[in-house]
Enzyme design. Structure first.
Site, short mmCIF file in Angstrom:
data_model
loop_
_atom_site.label_atom_id
_atom_site.label_comp_id
_atom_site.label_asym_id
_atom_site.label_seq_id
_atom_site.Cartn_x
_atom_site.Cartn_y
_atom_site.Cartn_z
N HIS A 298 2.27 2.01 -3.85
CA HIS A 298 0.84 3.00 -4.60
C HIS A 298 1.34 4.57 -3.82
O HIS A 298 0.95 5.23 -4.76
CB HIS A 298 -0.36 2.71 -3.80
CG HIS A 298 -0.73 0.91 -4.65
ND1 HIS A 298 -0.65 1.62 -6.00
CD2 HIS A 298 -1.19 0.20 -4.01
CE1 HIS A 298 -0.90 -0.31 -6.44
NE2 HIS A 298 -1.55 -0.85 -5.51
N GLU B 166 0.77 -1.47 -0.42
CA GLU B 166 -0.16 -0.02 0.05
C GLU B 166 1.01 1.24 -0.01
O GLU B 166 0.42 1.92 -0.46
CB GLU B 166 -0.96 -0.22 1.34
CG GLU B 166 -2.01 -1.26 1.21
CD GLU B 166 -3.23 -1.17 -0.26
OE1 GLU B 166 -3.80 -0.10 -0.38
OE2 GLU B 166 -2.97 -1.79 -0.36
N GLU C 287 -0.01 -2.80 -9.51
CA GLU C 287 -0.02 -3.59 -8.45
C GLU C 287 1.54 -4.25 -8.79
O GLU C 287 1.65 -4.62 -7.26
CB GLU C 287 -1.64 -4.28 -9.31
CG GLU C 287 -2.59 -3.94 -8.68
CD GLU C 287 -2.83 -3.26 -7.53
OE1 GLU C 287 -2.12 -3.79 -6.79
OE2 GLU C 287 -4.16 -3.30 -7.21
#
Length: 252
Positions: free
Chosen positions: A128, A125, A183
């Protein structure tokens, strides 16, 4: 949005119409396309504050928070972005990170994952935000609020715009969908994140496999949010497993 405004004008005698609100919605849609980094940061900060207010944040003396503090001890920034960590006591299995460095981990995710798996997901996370993947999600959410505001101007059914926008931005963070390329890049970051901070190189693969297993079992509904926003998890897990094995082989 302008079409909506014109339709509303044509039918003004049949429905309430707030021209100021419709124009405001169209203006905000244009603004969403040209958001500066400074404006983006301000929206992110406001949204994080809103989420922390509207979710049960566990206190410092809670076992979940203590576990997260222990795991993230010494991890203060990512590529210059200052990090802060909190636990939400909710039943959904999820975690997300925002552009201001706010990382929010759900207690239910902590329940099902080992320390290595959890840190890999957290690293993913964080990847990102380091790669600025959330910027497009914020723009989409902001435009959605603008569209709803303009559409609602015809019927007069729109609530407070500020609350609506904040809710949309919050949802964008918690269920953001990224491209396969994004991703994969976040997986790579999570893998390196684990190694850098002393966790197992298998954490990323094991964490993804855990989500795959749960999405197919009795607890499928509890992982729906997170799993649906992370497609091709089986392929990604196999890819990360191979990477971990190659890393261990080269380290021997």
């Amino acid at each position: 949005l302008l079409v909506i405004a014109f339709i509303g004008c044509a039918n003004a005698c049949f429905a309430q119409f707030n021209l100021k609100k419709a124009i405001g919605g169209a203006t905000k849609a244009v603004q969403a396309m040209t958001l500066t980094d400074e404006q983006m940061a301000a929206y992110v900060k406001e949204s994080v504050d809103w989420m922390d207010k509207h979710n049960p944040v566990l206190p410092e003396d809670n076992p979940y928070t203590q576990r997260l503090r222990k795991l993230t001890e010494g991890i203060t920034d990512a590529d210059g972005i200052p990090l802060n960590f909190k636990v939400y006591d909710v039943i959904d299995v999820n975690a997300f990170a925002c552009g201001d460095g706010s990382v929010r981990v759900f207690s239910s995710l902590m329940d099902i994952m080992t320390d290595d798996e959890l840190m890999a997901i957290i690293g993913h996370e964080i990847g990102h935000i380091v790669h600025h993947d959330s910027k497009d999600a914020i723009k989409r959410a902001y435009m959605a609020s603008a569209a709803r505001n303009a559409a609602g101007a015809v019927g007069g059914t729109v609530g407070k715009l500020s609350e609506s926008q904040l809710g949309d931005l919050s949802q964008a963070f918690m269920s953001a969908q990224f491209s396969q390329k994004q991703e994969y890049a976040a997986d790579e970051y999570g893998f390196e994140f684990c190694i850098e901070h002393g966790f197992s190189p298998h954490g990323m693969a094991d964490g993804l496999n855990r989500l795959v297993e749960l999405s197919q079992g009795a607890k499928a509904s509890t992982v729906q949010k997170m799993f649906s926003s992370h497609p091709d998890s089986e392929k990604r897990a196999a890819r990360m497993k191979k990477k971990a094995e190659e890393y261990e082989s080269s380290a021997r």
